[in-house]
Design an enzyme around this catalytic site. Structure first.
Site, PDB file in Angstrom:
ATOM      1  N   ASP A 298       0.832  -1.198   0.000  1.00 56.85           N
ATOM      2  CA  ASP A 298       0.000   0.000   0.000  1.00 56.85           C
ATOM      3  C   ASP A 298       0.870   1.253   0.000  1.00 56.85           C
ATOM      4  O   ASP A 298       2.074   1.201   0.318  1.00 56.85           O
ATOM      5  CB  ASP A 298      -0.883  -0.023   1.270  1.00 56.85           C
ATOM      6  CG  ASP A 298      -2.201   0.699   1.086  1.00 56.85           C
ATOM      7  OD1 ASP A 298      -2.296   1.534   0.177  1.00 56.85           O
ATOM      8  OD2 ASP A 298      -3.134   0.431   1.869  1.00 56.85           O
TER       9      ASP A 298
ATOM     10  N   ASP B 105     -11.020   1.561  -2.849  1.00 53.68           N
ATOM     11  CA  ASP B 105     -11.559   1.310  -1.504  1.00 53.68           C
ATOM     12  C   ASP B 105     -13.071   1.397  -1.519  1.00 53.68           C
ATOM     13  O   ASP B 105     -13.731   1.011  -0.556  1.00 53.68           O
ATOM     14  CB  ASP B 105     -11.001   2.342  -0.508  1.00 53.68           C
ATOM     15  CG  ASP B 105      -9.622   1.952  -0.005  1.00 53.68           C
ATOM     16  OD1 ASP B 105      -9.190   0.820  -0.259  1.00 53.68           O
ATOM     17  OD2 ASP B 105      -8.969   2.795   0.638  1.00 53.68           O
TER      18      ASP B 105
HETATM   19  C1  GLA Z   1      -5.733   1.765   2.380  1.00 54.11           C
HETATM   20  C2  GLA Z   1      -6.159   0.584   1.533  1.00 54.11           C
HETATM   21  C3  GLA Z   1      -7.179  -0.242   2.286  1.00 54.11           C
HETATM   22  C4  GLA Z   1      -6.598  -0.694   3.595  1.00 54.11           C
HETATM   23  C5  GLA Z   1      -6.121   0.505   4.397  1.00 54.11           C
HETATM   24  C6  GLA Z   1      -5.375   0.073   5.635  1.00 54.11           C
HETATM   25  O1  GLA Z   1      -6.759   2.677   2.520  1.00 54.11           O
HETATM   26  O2  GLA Z   1      -6.651   1.008   0.299  1.00 54.11           O
HETATM   27  O3  GLA Z   1      -7.577  -1.345   1.514  1.00 54.11           O
HETATM   28  O4  GLA Z   1      -5.552  -1.588   3.354  1.00 54.11           O
HETATM   29  O5  GLA Z   1      -5.263   1.339   3.637  1.00 54.11           O
HETATM   30  O6  GLA Z   1      -4.909   1.135   6.371  1.00 54.11           O
END
Ligand code: GLA
Length: 693
Positions: A450, A513
């Site tokens: 990420d 997300d």
């Molecule tokens: C980001 C990712 C999510 C999750 C969060 C965790 O927003 O896109 O899928 O992994 O971080 O903090």
């Protein structure tokens, strides 16, 4: 041979299965574009147009169709390269000095050598042809053979000439939670610019261009290109006063300066491009198949369970084990432990950089969870955000100079984190070692990588915008050499890193997300224009959805997520027996159709009804799947007639509908179509069909 060269060796005709691209060398040594479109038979037929000034205020360079316009002289249009020599000269003058042809496995490559008229500077224009996919890759290599450094202020990888005005330009706009929002706009006089300056994300626009002449899915001319770069890109579409449309794409010159030391060279990111005279569908098919067969690893993607939406930062071994057991019961094949397992990571406030297992949450180590996952015959995956550090983390206390910053300024945080300057060798080594150690110590099959904020305050170096992402590529490439079975998911606050630069280095994209099943239909549709279905991670999550607050039936949520690489992100410990049973059934069904979804040919089907049906088809040899969605039934509550694509006209297909099996010919299904009627809100259906042997 896909590269045909005229007898005079001054015209190059680059052929793929059904397209041609041509350019020639004129008597001044300029490389001039001649053609891009449907396949042509011979390089001999081309004539180099004589250039005449429109007026003294419209210099010839303005109407010359150059393949790679450089900055200098009477050139005022967008240029692909602007550089400053050590003596202060800020113009380039190139001369053609020969070519080479190289044969690859699936491709043939033409390399055109250009040399500066005064300085020992070489430009190699690369044209890599993938005939079977009707695709070409263009890039440029700049070689500094001088004894002094060269400063590159701007480099775009290629220029394309499209001999029309009033084209439609399409791309996506958006932001976090709303990636891949397709837009189409008319190109008129002036420029359309899409770009990214954040270093990290493609939430806002995506590095590709699609230019069409009122094309549909199946008709009309489409010119397209996708830049193989993650991070700061720019793309410029310009309708000139001289009757053509230009398009360029490459590194964003915003705050960027690349210095080439004596002997150094720079390879600009390639643009994967093509032409279709049969609409957007051909474009998508060519790109999808190319990506699957040349960039992505073999094999089907596992059905994933990810615990993020269920537990967020409240992670502990006991609950994760329970979730893993339940995920296995549902049929998941990969369990991914998301954020919150390491350091003092109890919220966004701390932990990033301190990559040790939190003992309070995992008193018996991570092994307890991994063993439980493996006992269920599942793969194990884990979340990391290696490029970042929280100010409170021990890593930052120990190495405050490892972040991008200016000594005299306060460094901005975003999501309470700084960005590490991973272009520093010691920082890169730290990240590589940390991940290598994690992958060596634990039986890990999947990394979700990420990156949750844009880069800022990059310090004195102006090449880090480019070097940062190259370092990410290098770390993952090295890790994969040592840990070849591990799959990497590219995530950047959802779909911030979806592009052809990262695909192939990473295996999957976290698409967004935003897991609302209805919003996802739009996101997935736009995504599918350029990127392959197999890399599109899609989860079923709880309702009300955390973002939209919408409540959508579980079946619709599954159907929407089954359009890509299926995942589940619900708090499955709260599932009712009915939800458990439905999930088991859906996951079982997904596994049956998975080869068709992930490796088949994907069609965006036309909806002739006034009701807003979303209709998609996947076809792999004799097997097919049709997806139909109706988020909201409207006035009249009518059905639709969906015309399938890609079938064998003469064959009889068996369709497994909810009312039983029916048999229809390929021609009937393609030209008359299948009547479908969904009723109520959030209605959806999957119809499988096959051509019996
Ligand atoms: C980001 C990712 C999510 C999750 C969060 C965790 O927003 O896109 O899928 O992994 O971080 O903090």
């Amino acid at each position: 041979m896909s590269i045909a060269i005229s007898t005079n060796k001054d015209v190059f005709l680059l052929n793929t299965k059904s397209t041609s691209y041509a350019f020639g060398i004129d008597d001044q040594g300029l490389v001039r574009h001649l053609y891009w479109g449907k396949k042509l038979p011979s390089a001999e037929e081309f004539e180099m147009p004589q250039l005449t000034e429109v007026s003294t205020n419209d210099p010839v360079y303005e109407i010359t169709r150059e393949e790679f316009p450089v900055y200098g002289g009477l050139r005022y249009k967008e240029h692909c390269l602007k550089a400053t020599f050590a003596d202060g000269t800020r113009e380039l003058v190139y001369q053609y000095c020969g070519y080479d042809v190289e044969q690859g496995d699936a491709c043939e490559e033409l390399i055109l050598h250009l040399r500066d008229a005064h300085y020992d500077l070489l430009l190699d224009l690369h044209y890599k042809l993938y005939p079977d996919y009707d695709l070409m890759e263009r890039s440029v290599v700049v070689k500094n053979q001088m004894e002094e450094p060269l400063q590159i202020e701007k480099i775009h990888s290629a220029q394309f000439h499209i001999p029309y005005e009033n084209l439609n330009f399409s791309n996506v706009h958006g932001h976090w939670g709303a990636e891949q929002q397709r837009f189409v706009q008319k190109v008129s006089y002036g420029k359309v610019v899409i770009e990214n300056r954040r270093g990290i994300s493609s939430h806002n626009h995506n590095p590709y261009f699609i230019l069409d002449r009122d094309a549909t899915e199946t008709t009309g001319e489409v010119y397209f290109g996708a830049l193989r770069l993650t991070g700061n890109f720019s793309g410029v579409v310009e309708q000139t006063p001289y009757g053509e449309t230009l398009v360029q794409m490459g590194l964003n010159s915003h705050d960027c300066l690349l210095t080439l030391q004596p002997g150094e060279s720079f390879t600009a990111p390639a643009i994967l491009c093509g032409y279709s005279d049969s609409g957007f569908e051909t474009m998508s098919h060519n790109l999808h198949r190319f990506a699957r067969e040349n960039l992505m690893g073999e094999g089907l993607r596992p059905v994933l369970y990810n615990s993020w939406e269920a537990t967020e930062f409240h992670v502990n071994s006991r609950d994760q084990v329970k979730l893993a057991q339940k995920a296995a019961e549902l049929g998941a094949e990969l369990f991914v432990l998301d954020d919150g397992w390491f350091g003092e990571r109890h919220s966004i406030q701390n932990g990033l950089g301190d990559w040790y297992v939190n003992e309070g949450k995992f008193p018996n180590g991570l092994e307890e969870l991994i063993d439980a996952v493996k006992e269920q015959n599942m793969m194990f995956g884990i979340w990391v955000e290696p490029e970042m550090v929280n100010p409170k983390a021990q890593l930052y206390q120990d190495h405050p100079d490892w972040i991008y910053h200016y000594e005299t300024r306060v460094t901005d945080t975003s999501r309470v984190q700084y960005v590490l300057n991973i272009t520093k060798p010691e920082v890169k080594e730290f990240i590589y070692d940390m991940l290598d150690d994690l992958l060596t110590r634990y039986d890990i099959d999947y990394i979700k990588w990420d990156a949750n904020r844009p880069i800022s305050q990059t310090g004195p170096q102006r090449d880090v915008w480019y070097k940062h992402i190259q370092t990410v590529y290098e770390i993952v490439t090295e890790l994969k050499k040592k840990h070849p079975k591990v799959l990497f998911e590219a995530c950047a606050s959802g779909g911030g890193r979806i592009d052809y630069g990262i695909l192939g280095i990473f295996d999957d994209f976290w698409t967004s997300d935003n897991t609302d099943a209805c919003d996802r239909l739009y996101i997935q549709d736009a995504y599918s224009r350029i990127y392959p279905i197999k890399a599109m991670r899609a989860w079923v999550t709880d309702c009300p959805n955390f973002l939209s607050q919408r409540v959508i039936p579980l079946t619709f949520r599954y159907h929407s997520a089954m359009m890509g690489s299926l995942g589940v992100g619900c708090n499955i410990l709260k599932f009712t027996p009915e939800e458990t049973e439905l999930s088991q059934k859906m996951i079982r069904q997904y596994k049956e159709i998975r080869p068709i979804i992930q490796e088949g040919t994907f069609y965006r089907l036309e909806n002739p009804s006034a009701n807003q049906y979303f209709l998609y088809e996947y076809l792999k040899e004799d097997l097919g799947v049709l997806f139909a969605f109706l988020p909201q039934s409207k006035v009249g509550h009518r059905g639709t007639t969906v015309r399938l694509r890609g079938l064998d006209e003469a064959a009889a297909y068996v369709l497994h509908t909810s009312k039983g099996d029916i048999v229809k010919s390929g021609s009937y299904l393609m030209y008359h179509g299948l009547e479908i009627r969904l009723t109520g809100d959030y209605a959806s259906a999957i119809i499988r069909f096959e051509k019996p042997q």
